[in-house]
Write a protein that holds these residues in place. Structure first.
Motif, PDB file in Angstrom:
ATOM      1  N   TYR A  77      51.574 -62.633  82.200  1.00 42.71           N
ATOM      2  CA  TYR A  77      52.566 -63.344  83.008  1.00 42.71           C
ATOM      3  C   TYR A  77      51.872 -63.838  84.285  1.00 42.71           C
ATOM      4  O   TYR A  77      50.890 -63.252  84.741  1.00 42.71           O
ATOM      5  N   PHE A 262      50.972 -58.715  84.759  1.00 46.22           N
ATOM      6  CA  PHE A 262      51.509 -59.747  85.655  1.00 46.22           C
ATOM      7  C   PHE A 262      50.459 -60.044  86.722  1.00 46.22           C
ATOM      8  O   PHE A 262      49.997 -59.140  87.418  1.00 46.22           O
ATOM      9  N   SER A 312      55.826 -65.847  79.711  1.00 51.36           N
ATOM     10  CA  SER A 312      54.694 -65.013  79.301  1.00 51.36           C
ATOM     11  C   SER A 312      53.927 -65.690  78.169  1.00 51.36           C
ATOM     12  O   SER A 312      54.457 -66.561  77.473  1.00 51.36           O
TER      13      SER A 312
END
Length: 365
Positions: A77, A262, A312
């Motif tokens: 992400y 992330f 994502s």
């Protein structure tokens, strides 16, 4: 009898990868040592370029097992650049696999050889690896009052002088978040409350010293800071309570189906320079991590659990990136072990390489 067979088969799921990764270490150290001697009269930059290429070979072999062999799904992400940069990589810390996550991102930017770590001082005594990490540009640091800022600055300046590409990995928490050791978590939360900082649930209160020294020393050398948050799927029990993140052994036994990563790329101009202000900034970054992990583990809507918010990408690593390195290092090691002289050299490398390494790191930081 059947149960014993099942248990033996299960153990082999990690025994083979571990044997190959550990077994090729002497071969790698011999190759690196030969290059180190040959390059003694060459410019430091030239040595570093080949050292980075050698490190890429070894670490891509490691990634063959942690990605291709396990079949883990890597979900990314945020904003990971496609091209390599000089960066500081800041991440939450839960387990030893966190080291491998940095490699997973770096190889996707063709920067695997540039990965260097800020490590706990005790890790320098690891056989072969402890010495080599230092030679590859890793920085060993002690905690709290024993932290030697001068040594860290000098090592980083030497890297910059040699124009060494930098992918410096730091875990600001200083130790792993372990839900099975609630005292560490409680002490961290108590400290944050005492200092007037937000109390964090899924990460520990970060320490700023190593991060500040690294950013302050290399601010004109870096392109960005990567703020990375990692979550391992399957680390929640039937009651919804967070469990211990997978160890390397468990990960290699394919007990983690997906890793969620992330990435937030931060410009240097957006980071305060003074340590007291950077401390506040770093804590705010960990507040963001905490909110991401609360969403991942504790979201009221079950559909929002086990993922981070936003878009994502399921990033699959090609065998072309890893298999050639496995075949190369495995072939070299097998060739060495086929002859009596090779086996003697192999054993001596383990023994004397470890002894020399321990002597070296005890004298030189």
């Amino acid at each position: 009898m059947l149960l014993s067979l099942v248990l033996h088969t299960y153990s082999m799921r990690y025994a083979l990868p571990a044997a190959v990764m550990m077994g090729t270490a002497p071969t790698y150290v011999l190759a690196w040592g030969a290059w180190r001697l040959l390059s003694a009269v060459l410019p430091a930059r030239f040595y570093r370029e080949v050292d980075d290429r050698l490190y890429t070979i070894y670490q891509s072999m490691v990634l063959f097992f942690f990605e291709n062999y396990t079949g883990v799904q890597v979900i990314i992400y945020g904003d990971l650049p496609k091209t390599k940069e000089n960066v500081i990589y800041l991440s939450n810390h839960q387990c030893t696999v966190d080291w491998i996550i940095a490699d997973m991102l770096a190889i996707r930017q063709n920067a695997l050889g540039h990965v260097r770590y800020v490590l706990k001082d005790g890790l320098k005594w690891l056989p072969l690896y402890g010495w080599y990490f230092s030679q590859h540009g890793g920085v060993y640091v002690k905690r709290s009052a024993k932290f030697n800022e001068k040594e860290m600055r000098e090592k980083l300046r030497a890297q910059m002088k040699a124009e060494t590409p930098m992918y410096l990995v730091i875990f600001p928490e200083g130790t792993r978040y372990n839900p099975e050791i609630p005292k560490v978590i409680a002490d961290s939360q108590s400290f944050a409350e005492k200092e007037g900082l937000a109390v964090l649930k899924h990460v520990l209160t970060p320490r700023v010293k190593a991060t500040h020294v690294a950013i302050d020393t290399m601010k004109d050398y870096l392109d960005a800071v990567y703020d990375v948050t990692v979550a391992y799927e399957g680390t929640v029990d039937h009651k919804g309570q967070r469990k211990l993140a997978p160890s390397m052994t468990e990960f290699l036994c394919k007990e983690c189906p997906r890793v969620h990563i992330f990435i937030d790329r931060i410009e240097l101009k957006d980071i305060p320079e003074e340590q007291m202000y950077m401390r506040r900034w770093l804590h705010e970054r960990f507040e963001i991590k905490d909110k991401l992990l609360i969403e991942f583990y504790d979201a009221k809507d079950s559909k929002r659990r086990n993922k981070f918010p936003g878009k994502s990408v399921h990033s699959k690593l090609s065998l072309k990136k890893t298999l050639p390195s496995l075949l190369f290092l495995g072939g070299l090691t097998a060739s060495m072990l086929l002859t009596e002289s090779g086996r003697k050299l192999y054993v001596k490398t383990w023994i004397y390489g470890t002894l020399i390494g321990c002597l070296w790191v005890s004298i030189k930081p």
